[in-house]
Design a protein around this motif. Structure first.
Motif, PDB file in Angstrom:
ATOM      1  N   MET A   1       0.839  -1.189   0.000  1.00 57.88           N
ATOM      2  CA  MET A   1       0.000   0.000   0.000  1.00 57.88           C
ATOM      3  C   MET A   1       0.881   1.249   0.000  1.00 57.88           C
ATOM      4  N   LYS A   2       0.599   2.168  -0.900  1.00 55.28           N
ATOM      5  CA  LYS A   2       1.376   3.398  -1.007  1.00 55.28           C
ATOM      6  C   LYS A   2       0.959   4.393   0.060  1.00 55.28           C
ATOM      7  N   ALA A   3       1.943   5.104   0.613  1.00 56.20           N
ATOM      8  CA  ALA A   3       1.642   6.178   1.559  1.00 56.20           C
ATOM      9  C   ALA A   3       1.054   7.350   0.790  1.00 56.20           C
ATOM     10  N   LYS A   4      -0.003   7.943   1.343  1.00 62.16           N
ATOM     11  CA  LYS A   4      -0.662   9.093   0.727  1.00 62.16           C
ATOM     12  C   LYS A   4      -0.069  10.364   1.322  1.00 62.16           C
ATOM     13  N   VAL A   5       0.583  11.139   0.464  1.00 63.73           N
ATOM     14  CA  VAL A   5       1.243  12.363   0.901  1.00 63.73           C
ATOM     15  C   VAL A   5       0.572  13.557   0.238  1.00 63.73           C
ATOM     16  N   TRP A   6       0.122  14.473   1.064  1.00 66.47           N
ATOM     17  CA  TRP A   6      -0.472  15.724   0.572  1.00 66.47           C
ATOM     18  C   TRP A   6       0.614  16.774   0.452  1.00 66.47           C
ATOM     19  N   VAL A   7       0.641  17.461  -0.685  1.00 66.74           N
ATOM     20  CA  VAL A   7       1.546  18.583  -0.918  1.00 66.74           C
ATOM     21  C   VAL A   7       0.675  19.839  -0.877  1.00 66.74           C
ATOM     22  N   VAL A   8       0.914  20.683   0.125  1.00 67.62           N
ATOM     23  CA  VAL A   8       0.114  21.898   0.302  1.00 67.62           C
ATOM     24  C   VAL A   8       1.033  23.090   0.071  1.00 67.62           C
ATOM     25  N   ASP A   9       0.894  23.693  -1.111  1.00 66.28           N
ATOM     26  CA  ASP A   9       1.741  24.820  -1.490  1.00 66.28           C
ATOM     27  C   ASP A   9       0.982  25.639  -2.524  1.00 66.28           C
ATOM     28  N   ASP A  10       1.026  26.959  -2.396  1.00 69.12           N
ATOM     29  CA  ASP A  10       0.310  27.812  -3.340  1.00 69.12           C
ATOM     30  C   ASP A  10       1.047  27.977  -4.661  1.00 69.12           C
ATOM     31  N   ASP A  11       2.274  27.494  -4.756  1.00 69.93           N
ATOM     32  CA  ASP A  11       3.054  27.546  -5.986  1.00 69.93           C
ATOM     33  C   ASP A  11       2.845  26.229  -6.748  1.00 69.93           C
ATOM     34  N   VAL A  12       2.153  26.310  -7.884  1.00 77.36           N
ATOM     35  CA  VAL A  12       1.822  25.113  -8.665  1.00 77.36           C
ATOM     36  C   VAL A  12       3.084  24.375  -9.117  1.00 77.36           C
TER      37      VAL A  12
ATOM     38  N   HIS B   1     -10.658  20.883   3.225  1.00 78.02           N
ATOM     39  CA  HIS B   1     -11.878  20.501   2.497  1.00 78.02           C
ATOM     40  C   HIS B   1     -11.668  19.189   1.738  1.00 78.02           C
ATOM     41  N   ASP B   2     -10.565  19.076   0.999  1.00 75.32           N
ATOM     42  CA  ASP B   2     -10.341  17.943   0.095  1.00 75.32           C
ATOM     43  C   ASP B   2      -9.818  16.697   0.791  1.00 75.32           C
ATOM     44  N   GLU B   3      -9.129  16.860   1.904  1.00 77.37           N
ATOM     45  CA  GLU B   3      -8.484  15.723   2.560  1.00 77.37           C
ATOM     46  C   GLU B   3      -9.494  14.713   3.090  1.00 77.37           C
ATOM     47  N   ALA B   4     -10.741  15.109   3.250  1.00 82.16           N
ATOM     48  CA  ALA B   4     -11.774  14.172   3.707  1.00 82.16           C
ATOM     49  C   ALA B   4     -11.927  13.006   2.735  1.00 82.16           C
TER      50      ALA B   4
ATOM     51  N   ALA C   1       0.984  11.508   5.385  1.00 88.82           N
ATOM     52  CA  ALA C   1       2.039  12.497   5.627  1.00 88.82           C
ATOM     53  C   ALA C   1       1.711  13.737   4.809  1.00 88.82           C
ATOM     54  N   MET C   2       2.414  14.831   5.120  1.00 88.61           N
ATOM     55  CA  MET C   2       2.196  16.082   4.395  1.00 88.61           C
ATOM     56  C   MET C   2       3.519  16.775   4.136  1.00 88.61           C
ATOM     57  N   VAL C   3       3.557  17.514   3.030  1.00 93.63           N
ATOM     58  CA  VAL C   3       4.620  18.462   2.730  1.00 93.63           C
ATOM     59  C   VAL C   3       3.904  19.796   2.608  1.00 93.63           C
ATOM     60  N   VAL C   4       4.188  20.720   3.526  1.00 92.48           N
ATOM     61  CA  VAL C   4       3.404  21.952   3.631  1.00 92.48           C
ATOM     62  C   VAL C   4       4.302  23.178   3.598  1.00 92.48           C
ATOM     63  N   ASP C   5       3.948  24.127   2.731  1.00 93.88           N
ATOM     64  CA  ASP C   5       4.653  25.404   2.694  1.00 93.88           C
ATOM     65  C   ASP C   5       4.313  26.170   3.976  1.00 93.88           C
ATOM     66  N   LEU C   6       5.302  26.793   4.537  1.00 95.54           N
ATOM     67  CA  LEU C   6       5.095  27.561   5.763  1.00 95.54           C
ATOM     68  C   LEU C   6       4.218  28.783   5.518  1.00 95.54           C
ATOM     69  N   ARG C   7       4.434  29.453   4.390  1.00 96.87           N
ATOM     70  CA  ARG C   7       3.682  30.670   4.058  1.00 96.87           C
ATOM     71  C   ARG C   7       2.648  30.359   2.988  1.00 96.87           C
ATOM     72  N   LEU C   8       1.412  30.319   3.407  1.00104.89           N
ATOM     73  CA  LEU C   8       0.289  30.043   2.512  1.00104.89           C
ATOM     74  C   LEU C   8      -0.700  31.198   2.589  1.00104.89           C
ATOM     75  N   PRO C   9      -1.509  31.383   1.544  1.00106.39           N
ATOM     76  CA  PRO C   9      -2.582  32.383   1.663  1.00106.39           C
ATOM     77  C   PRO C   9      -3.602  31.885   2.690  1.00106.39           C
ATOM     78  N   GLY C  10      -4.154  32.760   3.481  1.00103.70           N
ATOM     79  CA  GLY C  10      -5.084  32.326   4.531  1.00103.70           C
ATOM     80  C   GLY C  10      -4.303  31.744   5.687  1.00103.70           C
ATOM     81  N   LYS C  11      -4.712  30.558   6.151  1.00102.83           N
ATOM     82  CA  LYS C  11      -4.002  29.889   7.251  1.00102.83           C
ATOM     83  C   LYS C  11      -2.588  29.530   6.812  1.00102.83           C
ATOM     84  N   SER C  12      -1.631  29.766   7.687  1.00104.15           N
ATOM     85  CA  SER C  12      -0.245  29.397   7.387  1.00104.15           C
ATOM     86  C   SER C  12      -0.048  27.897   7.586  1.00104.15           C
ATOM     87  N   GLY C  13       1.096  27.421   7.158  1.00103.83           N
ATOM     88  CA  GLY C  13       1.421  26.012   7.357  1.00103.83           C
ATOM     89  C   GLY C  13       1.457  25.644   8.831  1.00103.83           C
ATOM     90  N   ILE C  14       1.980  26.536   9.666  1.00102.22           N
ATOM     91  CA  ILE C  14       2.027  26.266  11.106  1.00102.22           C
ATOM     92  C   ILE C  14       0.631  26.293  11.707  1.00102.22           C
TER      93      ILE C  14
END
Length: 120
Positions: free
Chosen positions: A1-12, A40-43, A49-62
């Motif tokens: 089974m593959k690990a599902k990793v979300w990449v959350v970054d405003d830079d495409v 919204h989408d993670e449901a 696991a996640m890879v998250v940019d620290l500076r995002l529009p709206g809520k920050s990564g932290i």
């Protein structure tokens, strides 16, 4: 089974490059451009696991990490940023299984950390 990793970054371009890298090493990836979109989408596809940019529009990564921890939904997370913020780095010590990488980061560092911390 593959690990599902979300990449959350405003830079495409970052989303795409990290997704391709992780896919080449057997991870299944999903992308979001903001913390709010992730929440919204993670449901549909829960994160291992996640890879998250620290500076995002709206809520920050932290802010996202704090919310998930408070809700008992925290997963191993790599925070990435092009800006070093010592105040934020000091906060990271209170979280379990969190890594910080400066952009541009060494791809091997990302793969090694996720491989070690992903349990699926």
């Amino acid at each position: 089974m593959k690990a599902k990793v979300w990449v959350v970054d405003d830079d495409v371009a970052v989303q795409q490059s990290v997704s391709v890298l992780l896919g080449a090493f057997g991870f299944e990836t999903y992308c979001a451009a903001s913390a709010e979109q992730f929440l919204h989408d993670e449901a549909e596809q829960t994160a291992d696991a996640m890879v998250v940019d620290l500076r995002l529009p709206g809520k920050s990564g932290i802010d996202l990490l704090k919310q998930l921890t408070k809700e008992g939904r925290a997963v191993p997370t790599v925070l990435i940023s092009g800006h070093r913020d010592d105040d934020v780095l000091a906060q990271l010590e209170s979280f379990h299984a969190v890594c910080f990488l400066m952009k541009p980061f060494n791809p091997k560092s990302l793969i090694d950390w996720l491989s070690e911390h992903c349990v699926c």
